[in-house]
Design a protein around this motif. Structure first.
Motif, PDB file in Angstrom:
ATOM      1  N   VAL A 120       0.840  -1.207   0.000  1.00  0.00           N
ATOM      2  CA  VAL A 120       0.000   0.000   0.000  1.00  0.00           C
ATOM      3  C   VAL A 120       0.872   1.252   0.000  1.00  0.00           C
ATOM      4  O   VAL A 120       0.595   2.224  -0.708  1.00  0.00           O
ATOM      5  CB  VAL A 120      -0.961  -0.011   1.205  1.00  0.00           C
ATOM      6  N   GLY A 121       1.957   1.220   0.781  1.00  0.00           N
ATOM      7  CA  GLY A 121       2.876   2.358   0.811  1.00  0.00           C
ATOM      8  C   GLY A 121       3.505   2.594  -0.545  1.00  0.00           C
ATOM      9  O   GLY A 121       3.639   3.743  -1.003  1.00  0.00           O
ATOM     10  N   ALA A 122       3.911   1.486  -1.201  1.00  0.00           N
ATOM     11  CA  ALA A 122       4.517   1.619  -2.521  1.00  0.00           C
ATOM     12  C   ALA A 122       3.495   2.138  -3.532  1.00  0.00           C
ATOM     13  O   ALA A 122       3.783   3.035  -4.331  1.00  0.00           O
ATOM     14  CB  ALA A 122       5.082   0.280  -2.976  1.00  0.00           C
ATOM     15  N   VAL A 123       2.308   1.547  -3.494  1.00  0.00           N
ATOM     16  CA  VAL A 123       1.264   1.981  -4.418  1.00  0.00           C
ATOM     17  C   VAL A 123       0.860   3.420  -4.109  1.00  0.00           C
ATOM     18  O   VAL A 123       0.729   4.254  -4.999  1.00  0.00           O
ATOM     19  CB  VAL A 123       0.052   1.024  -4.347  1.00  0.00           C
ATOM     20  N   THR A 124       0.682   3.697  -2.815  1.00  0.00           N
ATOM     21  CA  THR A 124       0.292   5.046  -2.427  1.00  0.00           C
ATOM     22  C   THR A 124       1.387   6.041  -2.789  1.00  0.00           C
ATOM     23  O   THR A 124       1.098   7.138  -3.291  1.00  0.00           O
ATOM     24  CB  THR A 124       0.008   5.117  -0.916  1.00  0.00           C
ATOM     25  N   GLY A 125       2.632   5.684  -2.549  1.00  0.00           N
ATOM     26  CA  GLY A 125       3.745   6.560  -2.907  1.00  0.00           C
ATOM     27  C   GLY A 125       3.802   6.792  -4.406  1.00  0.00           C
ATOM     28  O   GLY A 125       3.988   7.916  -4.880  1.00  0.00           O
ATOM     29  N   GLY A 126       3.640   5.723  -5.186  1.00  0.00           N
ATOM     30  CA  GLY A 126       3.640   5.842  -6.644  1.00  0.00           C
ATOM     31  C   GLY A 126       2.450   6.637  -7.132  1.00  0.00           C
ATOM     32  O   GLY A 126       2.571   7.518  -7.988  1.00  0.00           O
ATOM     33  N   VAL A 127       1.292   6.299  -6.570  1.00  0.00           N
ATOM     34  CA  VAL A 127       0.089   7.025  -6.964  1.00  0.00           C
ATOM     35  C   VAL A 127       0.192   8.477  -6.508  1.00  0.00           C
ATOM     36  O   VAL A 127      -0.170   9.401  -7.237  1.00  0.00           O
ATOM     37  CB  VAL A 127      -1.172   6.342  -6.381  1.00  0.00           C
ATOM     38  N   SER A 128       0.720   8.670  -5.295  1.00  0.00           N
ATOM     39  CA  SER A 128       0.877  10.024  -4.782  1.00  0.00           C
ATOM     40  C   SER A 128       1.826  10.831  -5.665  1.00  0.00           C
ATOM     41  O   SER A 128       1.556  11.989  -5.982  1.00  0.00           O
ATOM     42  CB  SER A 128       1.397   9.974  -3.350  1.00  0.00           C
ATOM     43  N   ALA A 129       2.926  10.201  -6.055  1.00  0.00           N
ATOM     44  CA  ALA A 129       3.878  10.893  -6.925  1.00  0.00           C
ATOM     45  C   ALA A 129       3.239  11.205  -8.276  1.00  0.00           C
ATOM     46  O   ALA A 129       3.381  12.311  -8.813  1.00  0.00           O
ATOM     47  CB  ALA A 129       5.136  10.056  -7.119  1.00  0.00           C
ATOM     48  N   ARG A 130       2.520  10.225  -8.830  1.00  0.00           N
ATOM     49  CA  ARG A 130       1.860  10.450 -10.119  1.00  0.00           C
ATOM     50  C   ARG A 130       0.756  11.494  -9.998  1.00  0.00           C
ATOM     51  O   ARG A 130       0.590  12.328 -10.884  1.00  0.00           O
ATOM     52  CB  ARG A 130       1.304   9.140 -10.662  1.00  0.00           C
ATOM     53  N   LEU A 131       0.014  11.424  -8.899  1.00  0.00           N
ATOM     54  CA  LEU A 131      -1.026  12.428  -8.695  1.00  0.00           C
ATOM     55  C   LEU A 131      -0.414  13.816  -8.513  1.00  0.00           C
ATOM     56  O   LEU A 131      -0.963  14.810  -8.994  1.00  0.00           O
ATOM     57  CB  LEU A 131      -1.885  12.071  -7.482  1.00  0.00           C
TER      58      LEU A 131
END
Length: 135
Positions: free
Chosen positions: A33-44
């Motif tokens: 979740v942290g990786a996905v959230t970090g990736g999604v957060s960065a992309r967002l």
């Protein structure tokens, strides 16, 4: 060991294994979740910056279309041209007014004295070309 003790120990070990597996799942899930959230957060964040830039550009373009920026007017050349033409017009008038002009002598005065007809006028009906028919 007896079978019962072996079963109890197996149950404890199974429960402990389930707890350990659950903890490992939580850790792995949190990492995922942290990786996905970090990736999604960065992309967002990147997407948000791009959208904000596009929105800012669109707002600038709309503001330019509604109220264009003032155009710089060069007034100095126009003022100089008006002053130059005014000076030229003043010089032309001064030249024209200073010029010697021929004087019109007017109608010469007659040296012959006027006749009685010219002084008193002609009586009605007695002019040249009229006959005394009594009309």
């Amino acid at each position: 060991m007896s079978a019962e003790a072996t079963r109890a120990r197996a149950r404890r070990d199974a429960a402990e294994a389930v707890h350990t597996l659950a903890d490992a799942g939580r850790i792995a899930g949190g990492a995922a979740v942290g990786a996905v959230t970090g990736g999604v957060s960065a992309r967002l964040s990147d997407l948000s910056d791009a959208v904000a830039g596009s929105v800012h550009d669109a707002r600038q373009a709309l503001a330019e279309a509604i109220e264009p920026s003032p155009v710089a007017v060069r007034r100095a050349p126009w003022i100089l041209a008006v002053l130059l033409l005014s000076g030229l017009a003043a010089w032309a008038w001064a030249t024209v007014l200073r010029r010697d002009r021929a004087v019109d002598p007017g109608t010469p005065v007659s040296t012959v004295p006027p006749s009685d007809d010219q002084i008193h006028g002609k009586p009605v009906g007695q002019g040249r070309g009229q006959t005394s028919t009594g009309r």
